[in-house]
Design a protein around this motif. Sequence first.
Motif, PDB file in Angstrom:
ATOM      1  N   ASN A   1       0.810  -1.224   0.000  1.00 37.47           N
ATOM      2  CA  ASN A   1       0.000   0.000   0.000  1.00 37.47           C
ATOM      3  C   ASN A   1       0.840   1.269   0.000  1.00 37.47           C
ATOM      4  N   THR A   2       2.133   1.147  -0.302  1.00 40.48           N
ATOM      5  CA  THR A   2       2.969   2.325  -0.513  1.00 40.48           C
ATOM      6  C   THR A   2       3.477   2.379  -1.952  1.00 40.48           C
ATOM      7  N   TYR A   3       2.922   1.518  -2.791  1.00 40.74           N
ATOM      8  CA  TYR A   3       3.372   1.446  -4.183  1.00 40.74           C
ATOM      9  C   TYR A   3       2.244   1.740  -5.161  1.00 40.74           C
ATOM     10  N   GLY A   4       2.524   2.657  -6.093  1.00 38.56           N
ATOM     11  CA  GLY A   4       1.662   2.769  -7.244  1.00 38.56           C
ATOM     12  C   GLY A   4       1.925   1.584  -8.156  1.00 38.56           C
ATOM     13  N   MET A   5       0.892   1.149  -8.837  1.00 42.31           N
ATOM     14  CA  MET A   5       1.017  -0.027  -9.694  1.00 42.31           C
ATOM     15  C   MET A   5       0.614   0.316 -11.121  1.00 42.31           C
ATOM     16  N   GLY A   6       1.183  -0.418 -12.047  1.00 41.46           N
ATOM     17  CA  GLY A   6       0.855  -0.185 -13.439  1.00 41.46           C
ATOM     18  C   GLY A   6       0.824  -1.470 -14.235  1.00 41.46           C
TER      19      GLY A   6
ATOM     20  N   VAL B   1      -2.543   2.693 -15.017  1.00 39.25           N
ATOM     21  CA  VAL B   1      -1.841   2.841 -13.749  1.00 39.25           C
ATOM     22  C   VAL B   1      -2.833   3.221 -12.665  1.00 39.25           C
ATOM     23  N   ILE B   2      -2.449   2.949 -11.424  1.00 36.04           N
ATOM     24  CA  ILE B   2      -3.333   3.214 -10.293  1.00 36.04           C
ATOM     25  C   ILE B   2      -2.492   3.654  -9.107  1.00 36.04           C
ATOM     26  N   THR B   3      -3.020   4.586  -8.327  1.00 37.31           N
ATOM     27  CA  THR B   3      -2.291   5.072  -7.161  1.00 37.31           C
ATOM     28  C   THR B   3      -2.277   4.041  -6.045  1.00 37.31           C
ATOM     29  N   TRP B   4      -1.479   4.308  -5.015  1.00 37.06           N
ATOM     30  CA  TRP B   4      -1.277   3.356  -3.930  1.00 37.06           C
ATOM     31  C   TRP B   4      -2.585   2.984  -3.230  1.00 37.06           C
ATOM     32  N   ASN B   5      -3.527   3.911  -3.217  1.00 38.95           N
ATOM     33  CA  ASN B   5      -4.780   3.638  -2.508  1.00 38.95           C
ATOM     34  C   ASN B   5      -5.940   3.353  -3.449  1.00 38.95           C
ATOM     35  N   GLY B   6      -5.647   3.294  -4.745  1.00 40.50           N
ATOM     36  CA  GLY B   6      -6.712   3.038  -5.704  1.00 40.50           C
ATOM     37  C   GLY B   6      -7.586   4.241  -5.985  1.00 40.50           C
ATOM     38  N   GLY B   7      -7.217   5.392  -5.453  1.00 39.60           N
ATOM     39  CA  GLY B   7      -8.061   6.564  -5.571  1.00 39.60           C
ATOM     40  C   GLY B   7      -8.011   7.256  -6.917  1.00 39.60           C
TER      41      GLY B   7
ATOM     42  N   ASP C   1      -6.467  -4.566  -4.644  1.00 35.93           N
ATOM     43  CA  ASP C   1      -6.952  -4.978  -3.340  1.00 35.93           C
ATOM     44  C   ASP C   1      -5.746  -4.991  -2.408  1.00 35.93           C
ATOM     45  N   ASN C   2      -5.602  -3.949  -1.618  1.00 36.51           N
ATOM     46  CA  ASN C   2      -4.414  -3.834  -0.765  1.00 36.51           C
ATOM     47  C   ASN C   2      -4.393  -4.883   0.350  1.00 36.51           C
ATOM     48  N   ALA C   3      -5.545  -5.383   0.713  1.00 33.15           N
ATOM     49  CA  ALA C   3      -5.587  -6.423   1.743  1.00 33.15           C
ATOM     50  C   ALA C   3      -5.003  -7.739   1.237  1.00 33.15           C
ATOM     51  N   LYS C   4      -5.064  -7.920  -0.086  1.00 26.97           N
ATOM     52  CA  LYS C   4      -4.567  -9.157  -0.692  1.00 26.97           C
ATOM     53  C   LYS C   4      -3.273  -8.963  -1.472  1.00 26.97           C
TER      54      LYS C   4
ATOM     55  N   ALA D   1       3.843  -3.697 -12.848  1.00 23.80           N
ATOM     56  CA  ALA D   1       5.025  -3.027 -12.338  1.00 23.80           C
ATOM     57  C   ALA D   1       4.661  -2.233 -11.101  1.00 23.80           C
ATOM     58  N   ALA D   2       5.657  -2.034 -10.232  1.00 22.00           N
ATOM     59  CA  ALA D   2       5.452  -1.337  -8.970  1.00 22.00           C
ATOM     60  C   ALA D   2       6.395  -0.154  -8.844  1.00 22.00           C
ATOM     61  N   ARG D   3       5.847   0.944  -8.337  1.00 17.29           N
ATOM     62  CA  ARG D   3       6.610   2.189  -8.183  1.00 17.29           C
ATOM     63  C   ARG D   3       6.298   2.770  -6.808  1.00 17.29           C
ATOM     64  N   TRP D   4       7.342   2.932  -5.989  1.00 25.31           N
ATOM     65  CA  TRP D   4       7.095   3.470  -4.656  1.00 25.31           C
ATOM     66  C   TRP D   4       6.564   4.885  -4.765  1.00 25.31           C
ATOM     67  N   SER D   5       5.501   5.155  -4.021  1.00 26.05           N
ATOM     68  CA  SER D   5       4.937   6.501  -4.058  1.00 26.05           C
ATOM     69  C   SER D   5       4.041   6.710  -2.860  1.00 26.05           C
ATOM     70  N   ASN D   6       4.242   7.811  -2.179  1.00 24.94           N
ATOM     71  CA  ASN D   6       3.350   8.158  -1.068  1.00 24.94           C
ATOM     72  C   ASN D   6       2.490   9.366  -1.417  1.00 24.94           C
ATOM     73  N   THR D   7       2.360   9.609  -2.721  1.00 26.48           N
ATOM     74  CA  THR D   7       1.514  10.703  -3.178  1.00 26.48           C
ATOM     75  C   THR D   7       0.463  10.156  -4.137  1.00 26.48           C
ATOM     76  N   MET D   8      -0.377  11.047  -4.603  1.00 24.53           N
ATOM     77  CA  MET D   8      -1.409  10.659  -5.558  1.00 24.53           C
ATOM     78  C   MET D   8      -0.933  10.847  -7.003  1.00 24.53           C
ATOM     79  N   ALA D   9       0.360  11.089  -7.163  1.00 23.21           N
ATOM     80  CA  ALA D   9       0.879  11.272  -8.516  1.00 23.21           C
ATOM     81  C   ALA D   9       0.880   9.950  -9.267  1.00 23.21           C
ATOM     82  N   LEU D  10       0.514  10.009 -10.523  1.00 22.62           N
ATOM     83  CA  LEU D  10       0.530   8.830 -11.394  1.00 22.62           C
ATOM     84  C   LEU D  10       1.675   8.967 -12.388  1.00 22.62           C
ATOM     85  N   SER D  11       2.247   7.845 -12.775  1.00 24.51           N
ATOM     86  CA  SER D  11       3.312   7.871 -13.772  1.00 24.51           C
ATOM     87  C   SER D  11       3.024   6.852 -14.849  1.00 24.51           C
ATOM     88  N   ILE D  12       3.137   7.282 -16.109  1.00 25.23           N
ATOM     89  CA  ILE D  12       2.978   6.360 -17.228  1.00 25.23           C
ATOM     90  C   ILE D  12       4.336   6.008 -17.832  1.00 25.23           C
TER      91      ILE D  12
END
Length: 126
Positions: A30-35, A50-56, A73-76, A97-108
């Motif tokens: 839950n600290t990684y943005g995913m793509g 791509v999706i932010t760490w919280n799915g928001g 699903d961060n629980a899984k 792919a996983a990208r560490w991020s603690n913000t709502m920024a998205l990266s393509i």
Amino acid sequence: QVQLVESGGGLVQAGGSLRLSCAASGIIFNTYGMGWFRQAPGKEREFVAVITWNGGSTLYADSVKGRFTISRDNAKNMVYLQMNSLKPDDTAVYSCAARWSNTMALSINPNSYKYWGQGTQVTVSS
């Protein structure tokens, strides 16, 4: 040891659907943005969704907008790609792919992603 393992690829007819899954381990998920990215034979790797760490927040390539949905699903420790109305042009190896991020920024930009799975083949027949 970080692992991203994709599953759910296969052969499908045009117009069909597939759901890709990516299981992550070895990271605080839950600290990684995913793509999701894809690479077709003879072509460069391209961004799909791509999706932010919280799915928001999510972002999609124009070529898949309205047909594909990324979720997590961060629980899984899982990220998914629901693919509907598939076209032959969607044929490619799909990787998460996983990208560490603690913000709502998205990266393509794939170069901003540190961890990658080995990919799963999706083939769409006409």
